[in-house]
Design a protein around this motif. Structure first.
Motif, short mmCIF file in Angstrom:
data_model
loop_
_atom_site.label_atom_id
_atom_site.label_comp_id
_atom_site.label_asym_id
_atom_site.label_seq_id
_atom_site.Cartn_x
_atom_site.Cartn_y
_atom_site.Cartn_z
N UNK A 75 120.74 12.32 34.09
CA UNK A 75 121.07 12.07 32.69
C UNK A 75 121.84 10.77 32.51
N UNK A 76 122.74 10.45 33.45
CA UNK A 76 123.59 9.27 33.32
C UNK A 76 122.85 7.98 33.60
N UNK A 77 121.89 8.02 34.51
CA UNK A 77 121.20 6.80 34.93
C UNK A 77 120.26 6.31 33.84
N UNK A 78 120.26 5.02 33.61
CA UNK A 78 119.34 4.41 32.64
C UNK A 78 117.97 4.11 33.25
N UNK A 79 117.84 4.30 34.55
CA UNK A 79 116.60 4.01 35.26
C UNK A 79 116.25 5.20 36.15
N UNK A 80 115.05 5.26 36.69
CA UNK A 80 114.67 6.38 37.55
C UNK A 80 115.58 6.49 38.78
N UNK B 116 92.34 7.99 48.49
CA UNK B 116 93.09 6.89 49.10
C UNK B 116 94.18 6.36 48.16
N UNK B 117 93.88 6.26 46.88
CA UNK B 117 94.87 5.77 45.92
C UNK B 117 96.07 6.72 45.86
N UNK B 118 95.83 8.03 45.96
CA UNK B 118 96.91 9.00 45.96
C UNK B 118 97.79 8.83 47.19
N UNK B 119 97.16 8.67 48.36
CA UNK B 119 97.91 8.55 49.60
C UNK B 119 98.72 7.26 49.62
N UNK B 120 98.17 6.20 49.04
CA UNK B 120 98.94 4.96 48.97
C UNK B 120 100.18 5.13 48.12
N UNK B 121 100.09 5.88 47.03
CA UNK B 121 101.27 6.14 46.21
C UNK B 121 102.32 6.92 46.99
N UNK B 122 101.88 7.93 47.73
CA UNK B 122 102.80 8.73 48.54
C UNK B 122 103.43 7.87 49.63
N UNK B 123 102.63 7.04 50.26
CA UNK B 123 103.08 6.23 51.40
C UNK B 123 104.16 5.23 51.00
N UNK B 124 104.01 4.61 49.83
CA UNK B 124 105.00 3.60 49.43
C UNK B 124 104.96 3.25 47.96
N UNK B 125 103.81 3.45 47.32
CA UNK B 125 103.65 2.97 45.96
C UNK B 125 104.66 3.53 44.98
N UNK B 126 104.97 4.81 45.10
CA UNK B 126 105.88 5.44 44.15
C UNK B 126 107.31 4.93 44.30
N UNK B 127 107.81 4.87 45.54
CA UNK B 127 109.18 4.39 45.72
C UNK B 127 109.28 2.90 45.43
N UNK B 128 108.23 2.14 45.73
CA UNK B 128 108.24 0.72 45.37
C UNK B 128 108.31 0.55 43.85
N UNK B 129 107.61 1.40 43.10
CA UNK B 129 107.66 1.32 41.65
C UNK B 129 109.09 1.52 41.14
N UNK B 130 109.77 2.54 41.65
CA UNK B 130 111.15 2.79 41.23
C UNK B 130 112.05 1.63 41.63
N UNK B 131 111.90 1.16 42.86
CA UNK B 131 112.71 0.05 43.36
C UNK B 131 112.56 -1.15 42.42
#
Length: 418
Positions: A240-245, A393-408
């Motif tokens: 709730x406090x964070x303005x970002x993910x 493959x697109x799903x696995x790429x998101x799990x591998x790094x894509x999702x955390x890279x997006x947040x970063x």
């Protein structure tokens, strides 16, 4: 998560039967292009793999030589531990978030910031010592560039916000040092937050007033907020406090381990995802299966009873011998790589493919690692299972790094816009 109980610390000392890589998938003589095992290895080579939590720094600090240098060289294949460069290359690991772990005792005796700085120094020295193999990564762009150059990136995450001590300016200090996430607390309540493992009276009923200031400052300077290890109320308030993910850098799903607050509940998975965040699955067997989780409680109680009866200290040889005997007579019911996939499945079914990642806790959970995921060489085994379950493959790429890279990147962009 570094071992914070008598169980894990002594099991790490006592277990000599755990060998790394013994469950690797062997390459078929003539693999078919559609063979899931071969495809898993190919995807691990092609996609960037970012692991949200690897405990190499404290592992090396615990075995320093007379000259103060680590006695293990992770640039070469090592006999111990879960990470080294050859195995990272074999498994396709590109970005290792190195845990700058601060034991809870430093909250009481002082020196937490100094310890954090010394561990960052250690990681930077590793990278400087083998520049053809390792490089620091302060941004997603640096991580991608390092990968293109064939180097394993070291990103930095502080495990336990006690390192900030009571000075808000230390948040910016650690950002300048390259820290890109901070886990607000660890095994005990600290000056920022209540901890999941502290099951008694809560100090703050969530985040402290100072903890909320720290979250705002992390948003301002571009450091991801990590809610692993936090109590439920603290996670809720951090989101709730964070303005970002936010991220949970190494937490699995409580759905599979009812009552284990260290894992994240369905409600809170939805809350993290609702803010755009990522839950990064921990590989420890006690996080993955109820049987292993219950076993850890049993051996912990047995060891505590044994030590109390004989007046033994945690590091006594007699207690270590008892642990070795107990393990022989009552083997740990290890989880399997398929159990990690089950946790990924659960997050995906709850909130979608964009909110799950990998946070192994390699070198932090020792011999409790699951069959098929014993070290950093074995990510392809997980990809094989995901392929067999119909992930694209697109799903696995998101799990591998894509999702955390997006947040970063979102956290970086928010800081840059201020």
């Amino acid at each position: 998560m570094r071992p914070s109980t008598a169980f894990l610390s002594l099991v790490l000392l006592a277990s000599s039967a755990c060998t790394h890589g013994t469950n690797r998938q062997e390459t078929p003589v003539s693999p078919s292009p559609t063979d899931p095992a071969e495809r898993g290895r190919e995807l691990a080579r092609r996609f960037i793999i970012a692991d949200g939590h690897i405990d190499v720094p404290y592992r090396l600090r615990e075995k320093l030589g007379p000259d103060g240098a680590p006695t293990e060289d992770v640039a070469q294949r090592t006999a111990e531990g879960d990470f080294d460069y050859p195995r990272a290359v074999e498994g396709g690991l590109d970005v290792a978030f190195m845990s700058i772990y601060i034991p809870a005792e430093y909250q009481e005796k002082g020196g937490a910031k100094s310890l954090a700085d010394s561990l960052i120094d250690l990681v930077e020295k590793l990278a400087r010592g083998s520049p053809e193999k390792f490089a620091m990564a302060r941004s997603v762009e640096e991580a991608r560039r390092n990968s293109q150059e064939g180097k394993v990136s070291f990103a930095l995450g502080i495990e336990n916000g006690a390192a900030i001590e009571d000075k808000l300016e230390n948040v910016a200090h650690f950002q300048r040092r390259g820290v890109r996430y901070i886990t607000l607390t660890h095994s005990k309540d600290n000056q920022l937050s209540d901890a999941s493992f502290n099951r008694g009276k809560r100090t703050w009923n969530g985040l402290s007033p100072f903890g909320k200031q720290v979250v705002a400052e992390m948003n301002r300077v571009g450091i991801m907020v990590d809610v692993s290890h936090l109590s439920d109320d603290a996670i809720r308030q951090a989101v709730e406090s964070s303005q970002v993910p936010v991220i949970a850098s190494h937490s699995s799903c409580r759905h599979f381990t009812p009552g284990f607050e260290r894992n994240i509940s369905d409600e809170l998975i939805r809350a993290v995802a609702g803010k755009g965040g990522v839950v990064m699955i921990n590989f420890g067997s006690g996080f993955l299966s109820q049987a292993a989780n219950a076993y850890e409680g049993q051996i912990r109680k047995a060891m505590m009873d044994f030590a109390t009866e004989r007046g033994l200290k945690q590091d006594s040889p007699e207690l270590k011998a008892f642990a070795e005997s107990y393990l022989r007579e009552h083997p740990l019911p290890l989880a399997r790589v398929e159990d990690v996939a089950d946790h990924i499945d659960h997050v995906v079914k709850l909130v979608g493919i964009d909110h799950v990642g990998l946070g192994s806790d390699f070198d932090g959970v020792g011999p409790t690692l699951p069959i098929g995921l014993k070290d950093v060489s074995q990510y392809p085994n997980l990809f094989r299972v995901l392929l067999e379950r119909g992930y694209g493959e697109a799903d696995i790429e998101k799990i591998a790094s894509g999702n955390v890279f997006r947040v970063w990147q979102q956290v970086e962009a928010h800081a840059a816009s201020r």
